[in-house]
Design a protein around this motif. Structure first.
Motif, PDB file in Angstrom:
ATOM      1  N   GLY A 189       0.969  -1.199  -0.108  1.00  0.00           N
ATOM      2  CA  GLY A 189      -0.022  -0.100   0.116  1.00  0.00           C
ATOM      3  C   GLY A 189       0.880   1.285  -0.061  1.00  0.00           C
ATOM      4  O   GLY A 189       2.215   1.148  -0.361  1.00  0.00           O
ATOM      5  N   TRP A 190       0.134   2.348   0.234  1.00  0.00           N
ATOM      6  CA  TRP A 190       0.838   3.703   0.364  1.00  0.00           C
ATOM      7  C   TRP A 190       0.302   4.452   1.757  1.00  0.00           C
ATOM      8  O   TRP A 190      -0.731   4.389   1.927  1.00  0.00           O
ATOM      9  CB  TRP A 190       0.509   4.315  -0.870  1.00  0.00           C
ATOM     10  CG  TRP A 190       0.979   3.805  -2.116  1.00  0.00           C
ATOM     11  CD1 TRP A 190       2.080   3.943  -2.673  1.00  0.00           C
ATOM     12  CD2 TRP A 190       0.207   2.827  -2.960  1.00  0.00           C
ATOM     13  NE1 TRP A 190       2.179   3.359  -3.992  1.00  0.00           N
ATOM     14  CE2 TRP A 190       0.996   2.841  -4.347  1.00  0.00           C
ATOM     15  CE3 TRP A 190      -1.073   2.392  -2.684  1.00  0.00           C
ATOM     16  CZ2 TRP A 190       0.579   1.914  -5.229  1.00  0.00           C
ATOM     17  CZ3 TRP A 190      -1.478   1.702  -3.770  1.00  0.00           C
ATOM     18  CH2 TRP A 190      -0.509   1.399  -5.081  1.00  0.00           C
ATOM     19  N   PHE A 191       1.384   5.039   2.425  1.00  0.00           N
ATOM     20  CA  PHE A 191       0.854   6.071   3.387  1.00  0.00           C
ATOM     21  C   PHE A 191       0.590   7.233   2.565  1.00  0.00           C
ATOM     22  O   PHE A 191       1.849   7.557   1.857  1.00  0.00           O
ATOM     23  CB  PHE A 191       2.004   5.851   4.384  1.00  0.00           C
ATOM     24  CG  PHE A 191       1.913   4.740   5.284  1.00  0.00           C
ATOM     25  CD1 PHE A 191       0.909   4.578   5.982  1.00  0.00           C
ATOM     26  CD2 PHE A 191       3.174   4.007   5.427  1.00  0.00           C
ATOM     27  CE1 PHE A 191       0.677   3.202   6.972  1.00  0.00           C
ATOM     28  CE2 PHE A 191       3.098   2.956   6.393  1.00  0.00           C
ATOM     29  CZ  PHE A 191       1.827   2.514   6.840  1.00  0.00           C
ATOM     30  N   HIS A 192      -0.181   8.158   2.804  1.00  0.00           N
ATOM     31  CA  HIS A 192      -0.419   9.143   2.093  1.00  0.00           C
ATOM     32  C   HIS A 192      -0.062  10.373   3.161  1.00  0.00           C
ATOM     33  O   HIS A 192       0.284  10.439   4.305  1.00  0.00           O
ATOM     34  CB  HIS A 192      -1.936   9.408   1.848  1.00  0.00           C
ATOM     35  CG  HIS A 192      -2.341   8.747   0.688  1.00  0.00           C
ATOM     36  ND1 HIS A 192      -3.297   9.546  -0.449  1.00  0.00           N
ATOM     37  CD2 HIS A 192      -2.196   7.568   0.289  1.00  0.00           C
ATOM     38  CE1 HIS A 192      -3.336   8.480  -1.204  1.00  0.00           C
ATOM     39  NE2 HIS A 192      -2.811   7.359  -1.101  1.00  0.00           N
ATOM     40  N   GLU A 193       0.186  11.550   2.479  1.00  0.00           N
ATOM     41  CA  GLU A 193       0.241  12.721   3.285  1.00  0.00           C
ATOM     42  C   GLU A 193      -0.623  13.969   2.426  1.00  0.00           C
ATOM     43  O   GLU A 193      -0.944  13.678   1.558  1.00  0.00           O
ATOM     44  CB  GLU A 193       1.971  13.212   3.182  1.00  0.00           C
ATOM     45  CG  GLU A 193       2.455  13.635   2.283  1.00  0.00           C
ATOM     46  CD  GLU A 193       3.831  14.091   2.355  1.00  0.00           C
ATOM     47  OE1 GLU A 193       3.965  15.028   3.037  1.00  0.00           O
ATOM     48  OE2 GLU A 193       4.818  13.422   1.811  1.00  0.00           O
ATOM     49  N   ALA A 194      -0.770  14.803   3.098  1.00  0.00           N
ATOM     50  CA  ALA A 194      -1.543  16.139   2.376  1.00  0.00           C
ATOM     51  C   ALA A 194      -1.175  16.871   1.088  1.00  0.00           C
ATOM     52  O   ALA A 194       0.154  16.696   1.087  1.00  0.00           O
ATOM     53  CB  ALA A 194      -1.904  17.157   3.375  1.00  0.00           C
ATOM     54  N   THR A 195      -1.976  16.901   0.268  1.00  0.00           N
ATOM     55  CA  THR A 195      -1.654  17.362  -1.164  1.00  0.00           C
ATOM     56  C   THR A 195      -1.365  18.982  -0.891  1.00  0.00           C
ATOM     57  O   THR A 195      -1.715  19.529  -0.076  1.00  0.00           O
ATOM     58  CB  THR A 195      -2.906  17.367  -1.960  1.00  0.00           C
ATOM     59  OG1 THR A 195      -3.334  15.949  -2.484  1.00  0.00           O
ATOM     60  CG2 THR A 195      -2.353  18.090  -3.515  1.00  0.00           C
TER      61      THR A 195
END
Length: 355
Positions: free
Chosen positions: A340-346
């Motif tokens: 998967g992927w850990f996201h951060e704010a755009t």
């Protein structure tokens, strides 16, 4: 990828949260230098068995890559892997006691957010899926994430973006690259400055190798205020820059108005880089994602291919923005992963332009 896999990860119990035994200094060094970081025996064999039992109960569908950068989709066939949504990814939110492998993922998220200084990783949704690849399957070189300006009409729409790509391998054991194939092959500069893939919200889009032979990230600022003359109000332009060792910014391109180019940002940079890049004869510049070069069978200068073994129980992580990667042809065995992927704010649109 399965959109249903978006969710937050539950907080672990403070008393039972396991020790990940990850060297934070080495992790930070590898991520900042555009490398894959691998941790062997991240899961126990009993945890792997639980995940494999669950995989046996799930429905999988073939999934390859969609070339969203060019707006074209690939047909899926025998060369592609199988994917399935992880059923517990959103159901465990709020649970008081989660299984140990889920607690490890939550602790990993906290560690990455702290060590890599990505605080918004704790307040956005993430992605998770199961992957299964059989003999004769492979995955072409690609990027997991790119600058919003490089996404065309799909840019600046979502509140978060992919930040760290991760895979926990559940493959057959033992796995030997000569016999089984299926290496995770990443492409990284041989020598880098060790700077982050983001600077003041601006994402990296390329590498620039200067006289000291170190490759530095090239960032794209798509909100650079510029006017052609004193009588014209400034407009947001695109401009490329690097960051010097003393933290000062050095612009390495002329500013350009993206809407006026009539082509994608990536194609514009590639087509006009000799005129666009300032003093291009004194350094080497390459895009992180140069599909034309990849399709010709070549690699950017100053880069090297590094193979990681999909060893059972191991965890691999890398920066989603700056690491091109592919999966080599599988000769035998089944290559499985929880990934998967850990996201951060755009990056936010500056309010002075459209606020």
């Amino acid at each position: 990828y399965p959109s249903a896999a978006l969710s937050s990860i539950p907080s672990p119990s403070n008393k039972s949260c396991p020790d990940l035994k990850i060297d934070a200094t080495e992790l930070q060094h590898n991520i900042y230098h555009g490398r894959v970081h691998q941790v062997h025996d991240f899961l126990t064999e009993s945890e792997v068995q639980l995940l494999l039992e669950e995989m046996d109960q799930l429905d999988f569908t073939r999934s390859g890559l969609s070339n969203t950068n060019k707006g074209a989709s690939q047909g899926f066939g025998n060369q592609d892997r199988y994917l399935s949504v992880v059923p517990w990814w959103d159901q465990v939110v709020g649970a008081n006691e989660a299984p140990s492998h889920i607690q490890k993922l939550r602790q990993l998220q906290l560690l990455l957010s702290t060590v890599l200084d990505r605080p918004t990783m704790l307040s956005v949704n993430h992605e998770c899926y199961y992957s299964k690849s059989l003999p004769n399957s492979s995955l072409a070189r690609h990027m997991d994430e790119r600058h919003e300006e490089l996404k065309g009409a799909k840019g600046w729409l979502l509140p978060s973006r992919r930040s760290i790509s991760w895979l926990i391998y559940l493959s057959d054991e033992p796995w030997d690259l000569n016999n089984n194939g299926g290496a995770l092959r990443s492409f990284s500069p041989k020598n880098t400055s060790g700077q982050k893939s983001t600077h003041k919200g601006n994402l990296q889009v390329g590498w620039m190798t200067l006289n000291d032979e170190r490759s530095r990230p090239v960032y794209l600022d798509s909100w650079f205020a510029f006017s052609a003359d004193e009588t014209t109000a400034p407009e947001p332009h695109c401009i490329l820059y690097i960051v010097n060792d003393d933290e000062t910014i050095k612009y390495v391109s002329f500013p350009w108005l993206n809407d006026a180019t009539g082509m994608s940002t990536a194609d514009f940079i590639l087509k006009h880089k000799d005129k666009l890049i300032l003093d291009h004869s004194s350094h080497d510049f390459s895009l992180v994602e140069d599909r034309n070069l990849w399709e010709s069978g070549e690699d950017p200068e100053h880069t090297e291919a590094i193979d990681s073994v999909p060893a059972r129980r191991s965890l691999v992580m890398f920066d989603s923005v700056c690491v091109p990667h592919e999966v080599e042809l599988i000769h035998s065995g089944t290559r499985r992963a929880l990934a998967g992927w850990f996201h951060e704010a755009t990056q936010e649109i500056p309010p002075e332009w459209y606020g």
